[in-house]
Write an enzyme that holds these catalytic residues in place. Sequence first.
Site, PDB file in Angstrom:
ATOM      1  N   PHE A 406      62.343 -51.551  54.859  1.00 22.71           N
ATOM      2  CA  PHE A 406      63.222 -50.882  53.878  1.00 22.71           C
ATOM      3  C   PHE A 406      62.481 -49.906  52.957  1.00 22.71           C
ATOM      4  O   PHE A 406      61.287 -49.752  53.055  1.00 22.71           O
ATOM      5  CB  PHE A 406      64.154 -51.836  53.133  1.00 22.71           C
ATOM      6  N   GLU A 407      63.216 -49.218  52.126  1.00 14.24           N
ATOM      7  CA  GLU A 407      62.706 -48.122  51.287  1.00 14.24           C
ATOM      8  C   GLU A 407      62.087 -47.025  52.164  1.00 14.24           C
ATOM      9  O   GLU A 407      61.074 -46.427  51.819  1.00 14.24           O
ATOM     10  CB  GLU A 407      61.667 -48.636  50.279  1.00 14.24           C
TER      11      GLU A 407
END
Lengths: 606, 250
Positions: A406-407
């Site tokens: 993620f990110e």
Amino acid sequence: MSKEAVTKPIGGGFLLEPTSAKDIFVPEEFTEEQLSFADTADDFMEKEVIPLQDAMEEHDKKIELNTKLMKKAGELGLLMIEIPEEFGGLGMNLSTALRVSEAIAKSGAFAGSILAHNGIGTLPIVYFGNEEQKKKYLPKLASGEMIAAYALTETGYGSDALSAKTKAVLSKDGKYYVLNGEKQFITNAGFADVFIVYAKIDGEKFTAFIVERKFEGLSTGKEESKMGIKGSSTRPVVLSDVKVPVENVLGEIGKGHQSALGVLDIGRLKLGVASTGGSKEVIKQVAQYTNQRIQFGQPISSFGMIRRKLADMMIKVYASESMSYRTSGMIDNAVHALDHNAPDYSKKAAKIFEDYDIEASIMKVYGSEILGFVVDEGVQSLGGYGYIEEYKVARAYRDARINRIFEGTNEVNRLLIPGAIAKKSMKGELDFMGKFSEISAEAESGKVNKKPEPGFLGVEKLATDIAKKLTVYTTGVAVQKYMAALMDRAFQFGRGEYIFEQLANMIIDVYAMDSVVTRTLKLKNMKGEPAVEIPVLLTRALVYETLNRTTLTARQVLGDVAEDNAAEFAGYEKALSGLALTYPLNVSGIKDKIAQHIIEKESYSL
Amino acid sequence: MKILVTVKRVSDPEAKLKIKPDGSWIQTEGVKFVVNPFDEIAVEEALRIKEKQTGEVVVVSIGEKVVTEQMRAALAMGADRGIFVNYTGSYDSYDVANILQKVVEQEKPDIIILGKQAVDDDMGAAGFMLAELLGYPQAAFASKVEISDDKKKAKVTREIDGGLEVKEVELPCVITADLRLNTPRYASLPNIMKAKQKPVKEVTVDALGAAVKPRVTVKKLTEPPKRKGGVKVESVQDLVTKLKNEAKVI
Ligand SMILES: Cc1cc2nc3c(=O)[nH]c(=O)nc-3n(C[C@H](O)[C@H](O)[C@H](O)COP(=O)(O)OP(=O)(O)OC[C@H]3O[C@@H](n4cnc5c(N)ncnc54)[C@H](O)[C@@H]3O)c2cc1C
């Protein structure tokens, strides 16, 4: 462009110029107050969160416990660090926020909840909200009365999030937008009160909206069953005819990417430092366990291969810690220099975060991958017990995995690194091609300095300098060759990525070398040589291994770029030998000393 | 109601300590220092009493400048002000009691609360000595403290072997805090910031008129002997023989 602009620390500038130890921030410079903040976070995690970890994983208790813990975190002030004082926050700088994030990382799942709220959930309003929006939401987000989430990803659009399809249409009376769509994998969705939702007005203008849970038409789907961070809430968010008042448009219409990507840069830095915090925790557990576990009549911490693991863990964590705080220090200096009372202050601050997007992507990749390494070797060091849930490393192993996803996945971040360098060169912020010509001429004529300056870390300073040159040279060669092809989508996403990935790895490695060398130099200046025995060992081992890897990668990339043309490669070969640096080092002897130190301290301690 | 609480700087109980090569003390490089956990409980109790009764909580620390870090931690929990007794050099429990006596004579608190012991040297003596020097009643190892409505007495519950003992002492008095007295609160981030502004008065031992002449000195620290690995015995007979001849316990 002027020389001056390049020499002061700017995003990506580390590649082109030597770094001065006095210019960088090191975690040893934290004030008593900042460390007390971290202590509170640490205590809170240890005493309130860790004991509830198992219970939080049960779907029926997850929401209640997360809500309760977020309230408590709010009471302690853990949610107000970066919010300006006039809106109920503490107005602290990024380094402070990172130090607290590092402490919070003790529990992967709840760290996910808090960091999503503090970061991608709240910061879009801090940096892109107007006065009314800030007044309305920030005090409640600071106290924990309201919890925030960030909803960008959709089922069909993950890495390619800016193509998201959620739609917004202005109502006839012009008072509100009607949102329709479905967001996927939204952290905190189960209990958040405010969602930063990205949608396209009339299917075109990508825009951010502040959407409250209580707005009619917003609902959340079923909790996902995850591999790790099971205690956090991850759900789809469904928007069906949600009426969002026009006052809740966040930032400019059609410029949603600014906040969507801007806060991700901060998020990436936090993720990097949280990985450092998580890694330190694992080192502690592995050191304790391997000291106690006896095989063949002796503690397993006496075996070379286990000691090597411990030493490698510490070397990487030292690097990632040095890189994280160095980056936040640069950003803090730049933000500090702004006029805080100027009406466009927040916008200018957001621009500074964007200026350091290269470093942010580096930290995201480096942090999450060292954590991956540490948990993997951690499980291995415990043998069969490492695989059993009763031991904490098993959970750490599962929790760590999401950080590479993620990110922005690590692939996407690796793409961003050379991409951002190209962009900065084009804008004239980095004189990359100028430096490239300088280095090629130097390398091809055999005039590269290979004599270390005598004294403290002389060889390591030289090695870092050589690694920078190798990286700039290799990148420059690739850019020159593929300048035209870069416009071609098929090349860019296809063969080009083979090269970008390796270049990104080189750039990441250079940042690691540069950051540890300058930190250790600074520490020596602060505390004197006898006090930096361990940092010196860590630096020497890291620089030695990294230079070897960088040299090898440069050769491989140039081989790829030459595309089997022997004559072309011969030219690169000449420059490569001009840039070759080898020196002997008993690196396993150094690692053994590092391992001994960890084993005695049973923790990551310098 | 004025309450005086002592705060000592100690090495983190979880830190793995190493002894200096000359055995004079522990190596402090890289070691984290914290408020003595029993003192933290003492501060919490003082704050709770203050919250019920109104009044003032004053913390006192003795040592080099660094001890003010722990004093700030107590102020961040909510104590009102600090007294920092600047003293470099060695001292024993009796010296501490002497210094505190002078502080008490100046401050005239209604209650003095100390941790039952400091977790570094585990002496656990200063509280008793202080009460004796002051001629105050004392209640050590408190697990519950209740102040009477007229604020003249404290009812203190102590955990003793096999049960509880309840003592009533007249104020002013000395109380020492045991583990189960309370759970100390966290210092919230805003309170940590506020603590910076709280007044801390610095005094010297000389100015207080206290005499420091340690009667107890640390000669040498040594690590506990390394445990030797055990042996496996072949049979019960073997075990009995070893217990008899080698261990000489039967
Ligand atoms: C637990 C959890 C929490 C999350 N929280 C949030 C949240 O709060 N808010 C939010 O908006 N999103 C959130 N996400 C979504 C997350 O950010 C996305 O999953 C991530 O960005 C990847 O998108 P994707 O899953 O669609 O994968 P895809 O984009 O389909 O990627 C699949 C693979 O292809 C690779 N790939 C894609 N494009 C390229 C390329 N150009 N070059 C090379 N490789 C490429 C990827 O790196 C990956 O390896 C969360 C996800 C999870 C699992």
